[in-house]
Design a protein around this motif. Structure first.
Motif, short mmCIF file in Angstrom:
data_model
loop_
_atom_site.label_atom_id
_atom_site.label_comp_id
_atom_site.label_asym_id
_atom_site.label_seq_id
_atom_site.Cartn_x
_atom_site.Cartn_y
_atom_site.Cartn_z
N ALA A 33 0.86 -1.17 0.00
CA ALA A 33 0.00 0.00 0.00
C ALA A 33 0.90 1.22 0.00
N TRP A 282 -11.76 9.53 6.52
CA TRP A 282 -10.67 8.67 6.95
C TRP A 282 -9.52 9.44 7.57
N THR A 350 -7.18 3.98 0.99
CA THR A 350 -8.50 3.35 0.96
C THR A 350 -8.91 2.92 2.37
N GLU A 351 -10.14 2.58 2.53
CA GLU A 351 -10.61 2.09 3.83
C GLU A 351 -9.78 0.91 4.30
N GLU A 352 -9.55 -0.03 3.40
CA GLU A 352 -8.79 -1.23 3.76
C GLU A 352 -7.37 -0.87 4.17
N GLU A 353 -6.74 0.06 3.45
CA GLU A 353 -5.37 0.47 3.77
C GLU A 353 -5.29 1.18 5.11
N HIS A 355 -7.24 0.69 7.72
CA HIS A 355 -7.36 -0.33 8.78
C HIS A 355 -6.06 -1.13 8.92
N ARG A 356 -5.45 -1.49 7.80
CA ARG A 356 -4.16 -2.20 7.84
C ARG A 356 -3.10 -1.36 8.54
N GLU A 359 -3.70 -1.15 12.40
CA GLU A 359 -3.41 -2.43 13.03
C GLU A 359 -1.90 -2.67 13.09
#
Length: 369
Positions: A33, A282, A350-353, A355-356, A359
């Motif tokens: 990412a 975000w 992105t949303e997924e990035e 969150h990654r 974490e």
């Protein structure tokens, strides 16, 4: 050692530290990412992509050297005079043009500490002396800037929002800064990230550029419009300033495809609105998550841009965080070259990035003894 029989660059060129772009790959080469270059996570509008593709039919012809249709589209969007719009290969070229037209050997160009790294390069390129004003907790300090003005000051660069800190100078302070500058000093307001600022927080830059002879506002299509690959920037100022920049502007500097894509992009209000909404959501979420790491010495500088500067002031260092995130497939921008070895500039992805990222940061914080 330099070859005495070969040409030598001017000493002010030797003094330049080249611009270092954000990394686009990890050390291992794994797919990652990329959160290092402040690109639009939504990509590019379909309208801009289609306009770009259609321009392939004219590859054998030079582009319109006057960028007439592009200037008119920009002027129509922002209620400006198209004759006073300057254009270039990214807003970086406009910044270099400003330095080249208004400063030289023996002059000074002023900007705030932790400012955009192109400013000292543009300054030294023309033989001028870069002057850094002290910051105020990573933000612009108007009084500090004004205290640094001398009879040699010819250009003042102000990024608003600022890169790499994301901080924002409100309208009353920006106007106060302009009032305090000499009339023969060019005030360049670099608004590369301005579309991410809420409309009710206008800094007054265009109002100044419309009426004041010593103000130039610059913007770019690389961020909110998602045209980073085409390198299209523009600026607005008085006729005298714009005419001076045109004298040293490279001819045919914006490609035909780029001009057509930019025209379509600036008209695609729906894509811009979607990009603004995604970023606002975000960015706020990321800042909130970072606040949760406060007891570990990790904090975010409040941002108005499409990135957040995260500071590592505890046991987990900026370098450790950068390397740890890299190992987990997350590329961020570590900034030791800008005197921020304890900082990572992290683009909103992105949303997924997002969150990654959080974490992974949590893992790194918890693993640091």
């Amino acid at each position: 050692m330099a070859n005495p029989s070969a040409p030598s660059p001017k000493p002010w060129i030797d003094a330049i530290s080249p611009y270092v772009p954000g990394r686009s790959s990890t050390d291992s080469g794994i797919v990652a990412a990329k959160l290092s270059s402040n690109e639009n996570p939504l990509g590019t509008s379909q309208a801009a992509q289609q306009a770009f593709a259609a321009a392939a039919r004219t590859l054998g012809r030079y582009p319109d050297g006057g960028a007439t249709a592009l200037r008119e589209a920009i002027a129509d969007r922002f209620a400006l005079d198209p004759a006073r719009v300057i254009y270039g290969t990214g807003s970086d070229e406009i910044l270099h043009l400003a330095a080249g037209a208004y400063a030289g050997v023996g002059d000074e160009i002023l900007f705030v500490r932790y400012g955009f790294s192109v400013y000292p390069i543009a300054t030294r390129r023309v033989g001028a002396t870069p002057v850094e004003a002290p910051d105020q907790d990573y933000a612009t300090d108007v009084d500090a800037l004004l205290d640094c003005v001398t009879e040699r000051t010819r250009v003042v660069f102000l990024a608003n929002p600022n890169n790499p800190t994301g901080t924002f100078l409100p309208r009353d302070e920006l106007l106060r800064l302009h009032r305090g500058l000499p009339a023969d000093c060019l005030f360049v307001i670099d608004q590369a990230y301005y579309e991410y600022v809420p409309e009710n927080e206008d800094d007054g830059g265009f109002d100044l550029a419309r009426t004041q002879p010593n103000v130039l506002v610059t913007r770019t299509f690389s961020k909110i419009h998602g045209l980073a690959a085409e390198r299209i920037g523009w600026g607005y100022g008085s006729a005298e300033v714009v005419n001076a920049l045109h004298k040293i502007r490279a001819p045919f500097n914006v490609t035909t495809a780029g001009q057509h894509a930019a025209i379509a992009a600036i008209k695609d209000a729906e894509f811009v609105a979607a990009s603004q909404a995604h970023n606002a959501r975000w960015r706020a979420w990321l800042e909130d998550q970072i606040a949760g790491f406060g007891n570990a010495g990790v904090r975010a500088v409040p941002s108005k841009a499409n990135f957040v500067l995260v500071l590592f002031e505890g046991k987990l260092t900026g370098e450790q965080a950068f390397e740890g995130l890299m190992q987990r497939g997350l590329i961020t921008r570590w900034l030791p070259g800008q005197d921020l070895p304890h900082g990572l500039r992290i683009s909103i992805g992105t949303e997924e990035e997002m969150h990654r990222l959080v974490e992974a940061l949590r893992e790194l914080v918890e693993a640091t003894p």
